[in-house]
Design an enzyme around this catalytic site. Structure first.
Site, short mmCIF file in Angstrom:
data_model
loop_
_atom_site.label_atom_id
_atom_site.label_comp_id
_atom_site.label_asym_id
_atom_site.label_seq_id
_atom_site.Cartn_x
_atom_site.Cartn_y
_atom_site.Cartn_z
N THR A 9 11.34 -2.20 -5.45
CA THR A 9 12.08 -0.95 -5.17
C THR A 9 12.30 -0.71 -3.68
O THR A 9 13.14 0.12 -3.31
CB THR A 9 11.30 0.25 -5.72
OG1 THR A 9 10.06 0.35 -4.97
CG2 THR A 9 10.97 0.09 -7.19
N ASP B 25 8.69 -11.41 8.22
CA ASP B 25 7.70 -10.43 7.78
C ASP B 25 6.64 -10.30 8.87
O ASP B 25 5.84 -11.21 9.10
CB ASP B 25 7.08 -10.88 6.45
CG ASP B 25 6.21 -9.77 5.86
OD1 ASP B 25 5.32 -9.27 6.58
OD2 ASP B 25 6.42 -9.41 4.70
N ASP C 88 2.90 -10.62 7.78
CA ASP C 88 2.54 -11.99 7.42
C ASP C 88 2.41 -12.87 8.66
O ASP C 88 1.50 -13.70 8.76
CB ASP C 88 3.60 -12.59 6.48
CG ASP C 88 3.55 -11.98 5.08
OD1 ASP C 88 2.67 -11.14 4.84
OD2 ASP C 88 4.39 -12.35 4.24
C1 PRP Z 1 6.61 -3.74 6.67
C2 PRP Z 1 6.65 -3.15 8.06
C3 PRP Z 1 6.92 -1.70 7.80
C4 PRP Z 1 7.82 -1.75 6.58
C5 PRP Z 1 9.23 -1.52 7.03
O1 PRP Z 1 5.41 -3.50 6.07
O2 PRP Z 1 5.49 -3.39 8.81
O3 PRP Z 1 5.75 -0.94 7.53
O4 PRP Z 1 7.69 -3.05 6.03
O5 PRP Z 1 10.09 -1.47 5.96
P1 PRP Z 1 10.85 -0.13 5.54
O6 PRP Z 1 11.42 0.45 6.81
O7 PRP Z 1 11.90 -0.62 4.60
O8 PRP Z 1 9.88 0.80 4.89
P2 PRP Z 1 5.03 -4.09 4.61
O9 PRP Z 1 5.49 -3.16 3.56
O10 PRP Z 1 5.53 -5.49 4.53
O11 PRP Z 1 3.47 -4.00 4.61
P3 PRP Z 1 2.40 -4.90 5.40
O12 PRP Z 1 2.51 -4.54 6.86
O13 PRP Z 1 1.11 -4.49 4.80
O14 PRP Z 1 2.75 -6.34 5.16
N1 URA Z 2 9.27 -5.60 7.03
C1 URA Z 2 9.15 -6.70 7.79
O1 URA Z 2 8.02 -7.11 8.13
N2 URA Z 2 10.25 -7.37 8.15
C2 URA Z 2 11.49 -6.95 7.83
O2 URA Z 2 12.48 -7.59 8.22
C3 URA Z 2 11.62 -5.79 7.03
C4 URA Z 2 10.49 -5.12 6.66
#
Ligand code: PRP
Ligand code: URA
Length: 213
Positions: free
Chosen positions: A112, A204, A207
């Site tokens: 989502t 990411d 990651d």
């Molecule tokens: C990533 C990033 C932000 C989010 C941005 O986190 O660090 O928090 O996605 O996306 P958005 O603007 O569409 O909300 P992620 O959900 O991958 O979590 P993580 O840092 O735990 O991997």
């Molecule tokens: N979160 C990430 O880490 N990378 C992107 O490009 C979008 C969301």
């Protein structure tokens, strides 16, 4: 650098641009990626704190008494959005060692793209503090908007949001949901892909920082 978004400041210093270019490179190692996120965060902190209020203080130098200025007003709190925001904390705190650090745990549901929250901890008396929210990526803006809403629910009034790469969609979402929150980024990228990743982006961020998939 001015943009079409009144809530957005792009900090495009040559040092930041150079480091961001290396950060985006798919061949950049995890170790180097972590170092670069930290360094860019330090460089950005200089600009993000430009308008902090200062007050006069009396100082005795080894030679005479003088009036200088120190940061006044609300105490600063950094709030990384877990996980990737953690990579920016030390870089900013290096310039402000007495800063407090709160944490907001959010992850994006892969289907989502909606943020799912799992942790929230900030200092007591948040209404007396100035918050700087940290997350390298502003994609759809769902996570940033949810983090800011959680802070506002606790009575926080003064919030800045700092990221490394922003998508137009995320900036627009923040402008709609939280027009009072200035967004600082090192780059405003082109768009999101169908999976909600920023293009050209850097992949990411969590990651690449922590070596997970
Ligand atoms: C990533 C990033 C932000 C989010 C941005 O986190 O660090 O928090 O996605 O996306 P958005 O603007 O569409 O909300 P992620 O959900 O991958 O979590 P993580 O840092 O735990 O991997
Ligand atoms: N979160 C990430 O880490 N990378 C992107 O490009 C979008 C969301």
């Amino acid at each position: 650098m001015p943009t079409e978004y009144p809530n957005l400041t792009v900090i495009a210093h040559p040092l930041i641009r150079h480091k961001l270019a290396v950060l985006r490179d798919r061949e950049t190692s995890k170790k180097k990626f972590k170092e670069l996120v930290d360094e860019i965060a330090t460089l950005m902190a200089y600009e993000v704190t430009r308008d902090l209020p200062v007050h006069d203080v009396e100082i005795e130098t080894p030679l005479e008494r003088t009036t200088e200025q120190m940061i006044a007003g609300k105490k600063l709190t950094l709030v990384p959005i877990l996980r990737a925001g953690l990579g920016m904390v030390d870089g900013v705190a290096r310039l402000m060692p007495s800063v407090r650090v709160g944490h907001i745990g959010l992850y994006r549901d892969h289907e989502t793209l909606e943020p799912v929250d799992y942790y929230f901890k900030i200092p007591k008396t948040p209404e007396e503090r100035h918050f700087i929210v940290l997350d390298p990526m502003l994609a759809t803006g769902g996570s940033a908007s949810a983090a800011v809403s959680s802070l506002k629910k606790q009575g926080v009034a003064r919030i800045q949001f700092v990221c490394l790469v922003a998508a137009p969609e995320g900036v627009a979402r923040m402008l709609k949901d939280h027009p009072d929150v200035q967004v600082f980024t090192a780059a405003l990228d082109r768009e999101l892909n169908a999976q909600g990743y920023i293009l050209p982006g850097l992949g990411d961020a969590g990651d690449r920082l922590f070596g997970t998939k």
